[in-house]
Design an enzyme around this catalytic site. Structure first.
Site, PDB file in Angstrom:
ATOM      1  N   ALA A   1      -0.293  -0.481 -12.436  1.00  0.00           N
ATOM      2  CA  ALA A   1      -1.039   0.895 -12.255  1.00  0.00           C
ATOM      3  C   ALA A   1      -0.592   1.880 -13.581  1.00  0.00           C
ATOM      4  CB  ALA A   1      -1.077   1.530 -11.106  1.00  0.00           C
ATOM      5  N   GLU A   2      -1.663   2.041 -14.491  1.00  0.00           N
ATOM      6  CA  GLU A   2      -0.960   2.307 -15.460  1.00  0.00           C
ATOM      7  C   GLU A   2      -0.718   3.912 -14.916  1.00  0.00           C
ATOM      8  OE1 GLU A   2      -3.509   0.494 -15.529  1.00  0.00           O
ATOM      9  OE2 GLU A   2      -3.134  -0.707 -16.848  1.00  0.00           O
TER      10      GLU A   2
ATOM     11  N   ARG B   1     -14.516   5.543 -13.018  1.00  0.00           N
ATOM     12  CA  ARG B   1     -14.652   5.084 -11.292  1.00  0.00           C
ATOM     13  C   ARG B   1     -13.753   5.206 -10.560  1.00  0.00           C
ATOM     14  NH1 ARG B   1     -19.086   5.415 -14.386  1.00  0.00           N
ATOM     15  NH2 ARG B   1     -20.401   3.598 -13.871  1.00  0.00           N
TER      16      ARG B   1
ATOM     17  N   GLY C   1      -2.908   4.952  14.786  1.00  0.00           N
ATOM     18  CA  GLY C   1      -3.500   4.063  13.676  1.00  0.00           C
ATOM     19  C   GLY C   1      -2.972   2.981  14.063  1.00  0.00           C
TER      20      GLY C   1
ATOM     21  N   THR D   1       3.043   1.018  11.910  1.00  0.00           N
ATOM     22  CA  THR D   1       2.127   2.306  10.354  1.00  0.00           C
ATOM     23  C   THR D   1       2.302   1.022   9.438  1.00  0.00           C
ATOM     24  OG1 THR D   1       1.813   3.922   9.479  1.00  0.00           O
ATOM     25  CG2 THR D   1       3.657   3.433  10.243  1.00  0.00           C
TER      26      THR D   1
ATOM     27  N   LYS E   1      -5.911   0.010 -24.697  1.00  0.00           N
ATOM     28  CA  LYS E   1      -5.974  -1.019 -23.784  1.00  0.00           C
ATOM     29  C   LYS E   1      -7.161   0.569 -23.062  1.00  0.00           C
ATOM     30  CE  LYS E   1      -2.177  -1.675 -20.104  1.00  0.00           C
ATOM     31  NZ  LYS E   1      -0.868  -0.406 -20.055  1.00  0.00           N
TER      32      LYS E   1
ATOM     33  N   ARG F   1      -5.782   7.783  19.341  1.00  0.00           N
ATOM     34  CA  ARG F   1      -5.529   9.322  18.761  1.00  0.00           C
ATOM     35  C   ARG F   1      -5.644  10.161  20.177  1.00  0.00           C
ATOM     36  NH1 ARG F   1      -2.810   8.624  14.077  1.00  0.00           N
ATOM     37  NH2 ARG F   1      -4.126   7.336  12.247  1.00  0.00           N
TER      38      ARG F   1
ATOM     39  N   ASP G   1       5.285   8.002  13.593  1.00  0.00           N
ATOM     40  CA  ASP G   1       5.863   9.115  14.426  1.00  0.00           C
ATOM     41  C   ASP G   1       4.910   9.802  15.274  1.00  0.00           C
ATOM     42  OD1 ASP G   1       4.349   9.752  12.288  1.00  0.00           O
ATOM     43  OD2 ASP G   1       6.300  10.910  11.092  1.00  0.00           O
TER      44      ASP G   1
ATOM     45  N   ASP H   1       1.607   3.427   7.071  1.00  0.00           N
ATOM     46  CA  ASP H   1       2.114   4.208   5.977  1.00  0.00           C
ATOM     47  C   ASP H   1       3.510   3.892   5.603  1.00  0.00           C
ATOM     48  OD1 ASP H   1      -0.786   5.360   6.352  1.00  0.00           O
ATOM     49  OD2 ASP H   1       0.541   6.883   7.865  1.00  0.00           O
TER      50      ASP H   1
ATOM     51  N   ALA I   1       6.329 -10.144  20.916  1.00  0.00           N
ATOM     52  CA  ALA I   1       7.684 -10.970  21.486  1.00  0.00           C
ATOM     53  C   ALA I   1       8.156 -10.102  22.755  1.00  0.00           C
ATOM     54  CB  ALA I   1       7.686 -10.742  20.037  1.00  0.00           C
TER      55      ALA I   1
ATOM     56  N   ASP J   1       5.791   5.422   6.641  1.00  0.00           N
ATOM     57  CA  ASP J   1       6.800   6.789   6.443  1.00  0.00           C
ATOM     58  C   ASP J   1       7.896   7.779   7.913  1.00  0.00           C
ATOM     59  OD1 ASP J   1       4.550   6.953   8.881  1.00  0.00           O
ATOM     60  OD2 ASP J   1       3.552   8.794   7.536  1.00  0.00           O
TER      61      ASP J   1
ATOM     62  N   ARG K   1      -5.763  -1.444   6.932  1.00  0.00           N
ATOM     63  CA  ARG K   1      -5.440  -1.345   8.623  1.00  0.00           C
ATOM     64  C   ARG K   1      -5.738  -2.249   9.231  1.00  0.00           C
ATOM     65  NH1 ARG K   1      -6.052   4.259  10.574  1.00  0.00           N
ATOM     66  NH2 ARG K   1      -7.084   3.724  11.935  1.00  0.00           N
TER      67      ARG K   1
ATOM     68  N   ARG L   1      -1.159   8.461   4.839  1.00  0.00           N
ATOM     69  CA  ARG L   1      -1.821  10.341   5.457  1.00  0.00           C
ATOM     70  C   ARG L   1      -0.759  11.118   4.395  1.00  0.00           C
ATOM     71  NH1 ARG L   1      -2.712  11.692  10.304  1.00  0.00           N
ATOM     72  NH2 ARG L   1      -2.390   9.207  11.278  1.00  0.00           N
TER      73      ARG L   1
ATOM     74  N   GLU M   1      -3.785   8.955  -0.784  1.00  0.00           N
ATOM     75  CA  GLU M   1      -4.433  10.153  -0.557  1.00  0.00           C
ATOM     76  C   GLU M   1      -4.442  11.294  -0.110  1.00  0.00           C
ATOM     77  OE1 GLU M   1      -6.277   8.919   3.686  1.00  0.00           O
ATOM     78  OE2 GLU M   1      -4.481   8.403   4.401  1.00  0.00           O
TER      79      GLU M   1
ATOM     80  N   ARG N   1     -12.572   0.661 -18.127  1.00  0.00           N
ATOM     81  CA  ARG N   1     -13.259   1.109 -17.129  1.00  0.00           C
ATOM     82  C   ARG N   1     -11.707   1.347 -16.723  1.00  0.00           C
ATOM     83  NH1 ARG N   1     -18.851  -0.010 -13.858  1.00  0.00           N
ATOM     84  NH2 ARG N   1     -20.330   0.656 -15.635  1.00  0.00           N
TER      85      ARG N   1
HETATM   86  O1  F6P Z   1      -1.867   6.462  10.112  1.00  0.00           O
HETATM   87  C1  F6P Z   1      -2.187   5.255   9.986  1.00  0.00           C
HETATM   88  C2  F6P Z   1      -3.355   6.015   8.420  1.00  0.00           C
HETATM   89  O2  F6P Z   1      -4.560   4.734   8.256  1.00  0.00           O
HETATM   90  C3  F6P Z   1      -3.060   6.827   7.708  1.00  0.00           C
HETATM   91  O3  F6P Z   1      -3.310   6.151   5.854  1.00  0.00           O
HETATM   92  C4  F6P Z   1      -4.338   7.813   7.644  1.00  0.00           C
HETATM   93  O4  F6P Z   1      -4.222   8.599   6.974  1.00  0.00           O
HETATM   94  C5  F6P Z   1      -5.372   7.471   8.735  1.00  0.00           C
HETATM   95  O5  F6P Z   1      -4.398   6.962   9.217  1.00  0.00           O
HETATM   96  C6  F6P Z   1      -6.502   7.503   9.359  1.00  0.00           C
HETATM   97  O6  F6P Z   1      -6.620   7.967  10.187  1.00  0.00           O
HETATM   98  P1  F6P Z   1      -8.031   8.166  11.962  1.00  0.00           P
HETATM   99  O7  F6P Z   1      -7.842   6.631  12.022  1.00  0.00           O
HETATM  100  O8  F6P Z   1      -7.295   8.855  12.533  1.00  0.00           O
HETATM  101  O9  F6P Z   1      -8.939   8.078  10.596  1.00  0.00           O
END
Ligand code: F6P
Length: 321
Positions: free
Chosen positions: A188-189, A245, A12, A127, A215, A73, A104, A129, A23, A131, A254, A173, A224, A164
C-alpha cells in the site's frame, strides 16, 4: 467421576474457531473429560442450550470457517442476572471448567462468570482483529490477512488499468493490526491506522509525489477505526486530480476456510488450554509469545492494551516508494 468441560464461542466469529472446538474436544477426551458445547455464545449458557461434543461429531470441521456452535454478541449476559443464570447452567450440568474462544470482550464475560460460579475459565484468543493482549497472534488473523490481501491484489489490477486511487477499508474495530499487516503485504502507498496520527494533507502530498514519479495508481489501506471513510474519500476527491474510489472489504474478511496457520495455532492453543485445566490453573488465557505457546492471567488478556509496532508504518512508507 468423569469431569465435564464446557466450550463456548463468543463475539465476532473468526476462521479457525472450528479447528479450536475440534482440538479442545479431542484433547479433552484423551484426558478423560466429557465435553459440552454451548450454543450461540453466552446465550447458550443463559438458556441451557448445549450439545455433547465427541471426537467423532467434531470431525470434518477443521477446514470450515465460522463456528459450528454459532456465536452472538449477547447484551443480556452483561447484567448480573444474566451472569447468575449462566452460573446456574454450569452448576446444573456439572461443568467444572469452561473454555471461551473469542476476543477480549468474551474474556471479560468469562471473568465475570468465573467470579459468580467458581468455575475455572480459560480464554483462547480468536478474532480477526489480533487485538488481544498477551498473544502475538490470534486465531483467524492470518486468514483475514490473506483474504484481504487476495481481494486488494484484485483491486490493484483495476486501479492500475484506470490509474485510480483506491481507499480500501479493512476491519479491525478500534485497532490497526489488520490494516498494518495487510497494507505491508499489498504494498500500500499509504496505511492509515487509529494508533498513528495522520492528516488529509499528508495523504494528498504522498499521492501527488507518486503522481509526479509516474505512479498514478495507488492503494490506501485504511483501518475502519480511523473514522468516517466516506468523508475521507470525498475530501480526497475534492482536493486531488486523481480519480478516487472507495472499497469496503467488510464481512468477507471474517469468513472462509481458515489458513493452515490459523488451524495450526488453533490446535496448539487448544492443547495448552486443556493442559491448563488439567493443572487446575484458574482463569488463564492462552497466547503465542516469541514462538512459544504460553498461558497468562485472563485478566491481563481481558483488560490490558496490546502494543502495535509503529515502526512498521515507517517501513511500509519506505517499501512503497
Ligand atoms: O471483532 C471482529 C469484528 O469483525 C471487527 O473487526 C468489527 O469491527 C466487528 O467485529 C463487527 O462487529 P459485528 O459483527 O457486531 O458487526
Amino acid at each position: 467421576m468423569t469431569k465435564t468441560l464446557g466450550i463456548v464461542t463468543s463475539g465476532g466469529d473468526a476462521p479457525g474457531m472450528n479447528a479450536a472446538i475440534r482440538a479442545v474436544t479431542r484433547v479433552a477426551y484423551a484426558k478423560g473429560f466429557c465435553v459440552l458445547g454451548f450454543e450461540r455464545g453466552w446465550d447458550g449458557l443463559l438458556t441451557n442450550q448445549f450439545r455433547k461434543l465427541t471426537p467423532r461429531n467434531v470431525g470434518g470441521i477443521i477446514q470450515q470457517g465460522g463456528t459450528i456452535l454459532r456465536t452472538l454478541r449477547c447484551p443480556g449476559f452483561e447484567d448480573p442476572g444474566g451472569v447468575k443464570r449462566a452460573a446456574e447452567t454450569l452448576a446444573a450440568n456439572d461443568v467444572e471448567a469452561l473454555v471461551v474462544i473469542g476476543g477480549d470482550g468474551s474474556f471479560r464475560g468469562a471473568l465475570d462468570l468465573s467470579s459468580k460460579s467458581g468455575v475455572s475459565t480459560v480464554g483462547i484468543p480468536a478474532t480477526i482483529d489480533n487485538d488481544v493482549f498477551g498473544t502475538d497472534e490470534t486465531i483467524g488473523f492470518d486468514t483475514a490477512v490473506n483474504t484481504a490481501v487476495g481481494t486488494i491484489d484484485k483491486i490493484r489490477d483495476t486501479a492500475i488499468s484506470h490509474e485510480r486511487v483506491f481507499i480500501v477499508e479493512v476491519m479491525g474495530r478500534k485497532r490497526g493490526f489488520l490494516a498494518l499487516e495487510v497494507g505491508i503485504c499489498v504494498g500500500a502507498e499509504v496505511i492509515l491506522i487509529p494508533e498513528k496520527p495522520w492528516s488529509l494533507d499528508q495523504v494528498i502530498r504522498i499521492m501527488e509525489e507518486n503522481n509526479q514519479k509516474g505512479k498514478r495508481a495507488g492503494i490506501i489501506v485504511a483501518a475502519e477505526g480511523i473514522g468516517d471513510i466516506n468523508l475521507l474519500a470525498k475530501e480526497m476527491q475534492g482536493q486531488t486530480e486523481s480519480e478516487v474510489r472507495l472499497s469496503t472489504l467488510g464481512y468477507a474478511q471474517r469468513g472462509g476456510s481458515p489458513t493452515a496457520r490459523s488451524r495450526f495455532l488453533a490446535s496448539l492453543f487448544a492443547e495448552k488450554a486443556v493442559e491448563v485445566i488439567c493443572n487446575d490453573e484458574n482463569n488463564k488465557a492462552i497466547g503465542l509469545q516469541d514462538g512459544k505457546i504460553v498461558s497468562l492471567p485472563l485478566i491481563d488478556a481481558a483488560t490490558k492494551r496490546k502494543d502495535i509496532d509503529l515502526q512498521l508504518v515507517n517501513l511500509a512508507g519506505i517499501l512503497a516508494t
